[in-house]
Design a protein around this motif. Structure first.
Motif, short mmCIF file in Angstrom:
data_model
loop_
_atom_site.label_atom_id
_atom_site.label_comp_id
_atom_site.label_asym_id
_atom_site.label_seq_id
_atom_site.Cartn_x
_atom_site.Cartn_y
_atom_site.Cartn_z
N ASN A 130 19.12 -5.03 -5.37
CA ASN A 130 18.14 -5.54 -4.62
C ASN A 130 17.98 -6.65 -5.27
O ASN A 130 17.09 -7.23 -4.34
N LYS A 171 12.31 -2.27 -1.32
CA LYS A 171 13.30 -1.71 -1.12
C LYS A 171 13.80 -2.67 0.65
O LYS A 171 14.79 -2.49 1.11
N HIS A 172 12.26 -2.53 1.00
CA HIS A 172 12.55 -2.97 2.33
C HIS A 172 12.14 -4.57 2.62
O HIS A 172 11.33 -4.76 1.68
N GLN A 200 8.02 -1.33 -2.97
CA GLN A 200 8.85 -0.94 -1.63
C GLN A 200 9.01 -2.39 -0.43
O GLN A 200 9.69 -1.86 0.29
N ASP A 206 14.80 -5.79 7.40
CA ASP A 206 16.05 -5.07 7.26
C ASP A 206 17.15 -4.74 8.40
O ASP A 206 16.93 -6.68 8.03
N GLU A 213 11.40 5.98 4.16
CA GLU A 213 11.72 6.45 2.56
C GLU A 213 11.06 7.65 2.14
O GLU A 213 11.71 7.96 1.06
#
Ligand code: FES
Length: 161
Positions: A34, A72-73, A111, A132, A155
């Motif tokens: 990431n 993550k996003h 997140q 995303d 998620e």
């Protein structure tokens, strides 16, 4: 050799140690972590015999790469002129309030990363928010909550599977 080093070297050998594959190698590393960890860039630099400064130059040129850990996003709020006049700044504020971070930062649970962009090239459907690869057109501050919920839910579903 450490596990991380083995992994990074496997990305490099996948492209036959070719210098011209640098961007593809960086894409693989970005996808795995990431972001582009400093250690990984050093390994790429030594293995391909490309100065680290040149690799960092490539990494900072492309938006897809990040030298800092990302969530993550990735939430990108357009603050270009067309989106600005239609309320882009208020939408950004709402995301900042709900996530409790300022633009350019990542939530402590890793997140979400919140970023702004000057124009996404689709001004007619502004204000635009991208999470995303999902584009949200004509966003309002009322949509912010549901956008976040949707991605939090995804998620949880992914974790359950
Ligand atoms: S100004 Fe937002 S897409 Fe162009």
């Amino acid at each position: 050799m450490e596990a991380q080093e083995i992994k990074i070297k496997s990305y490099i050998t996948k492209y036959n140690n070719e210098k011209k594959a640098l961007i593809s190698i960086l894409q693989d590393i970005q996808e795995e972590y990431n972001y582009l960890p400093q250690e990984a860039l050093k390994i790429v630099s030594e293995t391909l015999d490309i100065p680290l400064i040149d690799i960092v130059g490539v990494a900072t040129f492309y938006r897809a790469f990040s030298l800092e850990p990302r969530g993550k996003h990735l939430i990108t709020v357009c603050t270009g002129t067309a989106c600005h006049v239609r309320g882009g700044p208020k939408i950004l504020e709402k995301f900042e309030d709900m996530l409790n971070i300022k633009a350019g930062n990542t939530t402590p649970d890793a997140q979400f990363t919140l970023e702004t962009v000057a124009c996404l090239g689709c001004c007619a459907i502004g204000p635009v928010v991208v999470v995303d690869t999902n584009y949200y057109a004509q966003t309002t501050i009322r949509n912010v909550d549901s956008i976040l919920k949707r991605h939090r839910k995804e998620e949880k579903e992914n974790e359950a599977n």
